[in-house]
Design an enzyme around this catalytic site. Structure first.
Site, mmCIF file in Angstrom:
data_model
loop_
_atom_site.group_PDB
_atom_site.id
_atom_site.type_symbol
_atom_site.label_atom_id
_atom_site.label_comp_id
_atom_site.label_asym_id
_atom_site.label_seq_id
_atom_site.Cartn_x
_atom_site.Cartn_y
_atom_site.Cartn_z
ATOM 1 N N ALA A 33 -19.801 28.894 -55.980
ATOM 2 C CA ALA A 33 -21.236 28.681 -55.724
ATOM 3 C C ALA A 33 -21.376 27.610 -54.653
ATOM 4 O O ALA A 33 -20.388 26.944 -54.297
ATOM 5 C CB ALA A 33 -21.941 28.230 -56.998
ATOM 6 N N LYS A 34 -22.556 27.463 -54.145
ATOM 7 C CA LYS A 34 -22.840 26.366 -53.208
ATOM 8 C C LYS A 34 -24.336 26.194 -53.145
ATOM 9 O O LYS A 34 -25.091 27.133 -53.420
ATOM 10 C CB LYS A 34 -22.315 26.711 -51.809
ATOM 11 N N GLY A 35 -24.771 25.006 -52.776
ATOM 12 C CA GLY A 35 -26.213 24.788 -52.666
ATOM 13 C C GLY A 35 -26.523 23.706 -51.674
ATOM 14 O O GLY A 35 -25.612 23.110 -51.075
ATOM 15 N N VAL A 79 -26.598 29.325 -54.207
ATOM 16 C CA VAL A 79 -26.078 30.698 -54.207
ATOM 17 C C VAL A 79 -24.871 30.734 -55.134
ATOM 18 O O VAL A 79 -23.969 29.895 -55.035
ATOM 19 C CB VAL A 79 -25.698 31.169 -52.779
#
Ligand code: NAD
Length: 423
Positions: free
Chosen positions: A108-110, A63
């Site tokens: 962001a992060k995932g 995201v």
């Protein structure tokens, strides 16, 4: 009378925190609209061959919340509880964190929804490489830069780096090694990145202690999560003379009122993959951990630990949030009623992304800085964020989390007002 508490999702927590700060500072209506949703949400399903020859399907996420201040930036998590709601929350926190730290990144992060303990090293490598390939040009050294988070480490970053640069032209390979940070030093990592998040937590605690005439050499503390962040914070706080008296991780809870040596415990965890069975401490019931009386509590595991159900148990003077999102809005209210100070995650654990930024800069310039330089620059950045948050809390007479959001939102508001909205 029983009180029924409504449990919120992690992203709902972020929305509540955001709305509170946006109302307080009267955030521009249009900027509020923009920041209230992530820009991109990528989900990939991809096949990987297991050691026994079978193919398994995996789901991965990235995201990208916002990139107004610079490229998207944030960790990758491998955990069974990873889902789009959690990743959305973690991505949004990254936007605020970079803005508070005054570094040119967005958020962001995932992650991948897996229990990495169930896979062999070779399977994990293939899962990581195939995930990287599936993300394709959704990540990139000047666009979106992943880093380690829960259950990911420098070796996993090296696999991502190798996979990514194998997909670009030979001429671009060495110019792309800043596609990930938190790499092993030999593969372009920065000295000091391993301890950076824990170091930032302890720099914040030291500043808080100075402001409150609090003697850290006589302090006791507890830590939840003894991975990268928890173990480094524990070791560095011990160097201030403070005494670690209880620790919890996914394998159990231990205590020793005479003190637990965090260096020995870290060696033990490296060998046994958890704190359970550590010889120099007593076992304690998991549910009693949060009620341990101490001066400082460092949550350094997962979200939603201090909530409407648990916050009343907490008996410390300071909660220094190493983890992302350990306290929910109900938990915050209860801590405030109990006069417990909170250094919020978006400030307290920003040491990781700050030294990731230093790693990225070193890669771009083909430089290697020494530890003294990294630590000095980290302290300067963290201290800047600490002062901005503390002074904003005073100015608006609010809790530090709300103040931290105000600092971030003010910065983003200026940028959007200057640039306007295309077309
Ligand atoms: P890690 O994988 O190294 O360690 C995670 C720790 O949490 C382990 O000790 C594990 O046993 C513990 N844990 C997991 N489930 C638990 C449970 N149910 N109860 C108690 N303990 C549990 O991860 P990390 O990198 O240290 O990350 C920890 C937290 O810090 C996360 O919230 C992460 O998002 C945040 N954070 C990490 C970094 C970083 O640089 N690694 C930076 C900023 C924030």
């Amino acid at each position: 009378m029983s009180v029924v508490c409504e449990k919120h999702s992690v992203y709902q927590n972020v929305v509540m925190q955001f709305n509170k700060a946006a109302d307080l500072m009267n955030l521009d209506r249009d900027v509020r609209q923009i920041l209230s949703k992530p820009m991109n949400e990528i989900m990939v399903n991809f096949p990987v061959r297991m050691d026994d020859g079978r193919v398994e399907m995996f789901s991965g996420y990235r995201v990208q919340h916002n990139n107004a201040l610079g490229p998207f930036k944030g960790g990758l998590r491998f955990h069974p509880a990873v889902n789009i709601d959690e990743v959305r929350a973690l991505a949004t926190w990254m936007t605020w964190k970079s803005a508070i730290a005054d570094i040119p990144y967005g958020g962001a992060k995932g992650g991948i929804q897996i229990d990495p303990g169930k896979y062999s090293q070779t399977e994990l490598e293939r899962i990581t490489r195939r995930f990287t390939y599936a993300l394709g040009s959704n990540i990139g050294p000047e666009y979106d830069i992943p880093a380690p988070d829960v259950n990911t480490n420098p070796l996993i970053m090296a696999w991502i780096l190798d996979t990514f640069i194998s997909t670009v032209s030979p001429q671009m390979r060495n110019a792309s090694i800043h596609v990930v940070t938190g790499k092993p030093i030999e593969s372009g990592g920065s000295i000091g990145r391993g301890k950076a998040t824990g170091q930032g937590v302890v720099f914040c605690i030291i500043e808080w202690a100075k402001d409150n005439s609090f003697d850290l050499s006589k302090a006791t503390y507890t830590v939840q999560g003894f991975g990268n962040v928890g173990s480094w914070a524990a070791k560095l706080l011990a160097e201030q003379g403070s005494k670690l008296i209880a620790v919890q991780d996914h394998t159990g809870t231990i205590k020793n009122s005479n003190g637990i040596d965090p260096f020995q415990l870290a060696d033990y965890v490296a060998e046994h993959r958890g704190i359970a069975g550590f010889p120099d401490a007593e076992v304690m019931k998991n549910e009693d951990f949060l009620g341990t009386e101490a001066d400082i509590f460092i949550p350094a595991a997962l979200e939603n630990q201090i909530t409407a159900e648990t916050a009343s148990k907490v008996k410390v003077k300071l909660v220094a949030e190493g983890a992302n999102g350990p306290t929910d809005p109900e938990g915050d209210k209860i801590l405030a009623q109990k006069n417990i100070a909170v250094i919020p995650d978006v400030l307290c654990n920003s040491g990781g992304v700050i030294v990731s930024y230093f790693e990225w800069l070193q890669n771009k310039r083909s430089e290697f800085w020494d530890l003294e330089e990294v630590d000095r620059k980290l302290y300067k950045k963290i201290y800047g964020g600490y002062v901005r948050v503390r002074d904003t809390a005073k100015k608006y007479n609010v809790d530090w989390r709300t103040a931290a959001y105000v600092v971030a939102l003010q910065r983003l508001e200026i940028v959007y007002k200057e640039r306007g909205i295309f077309p």
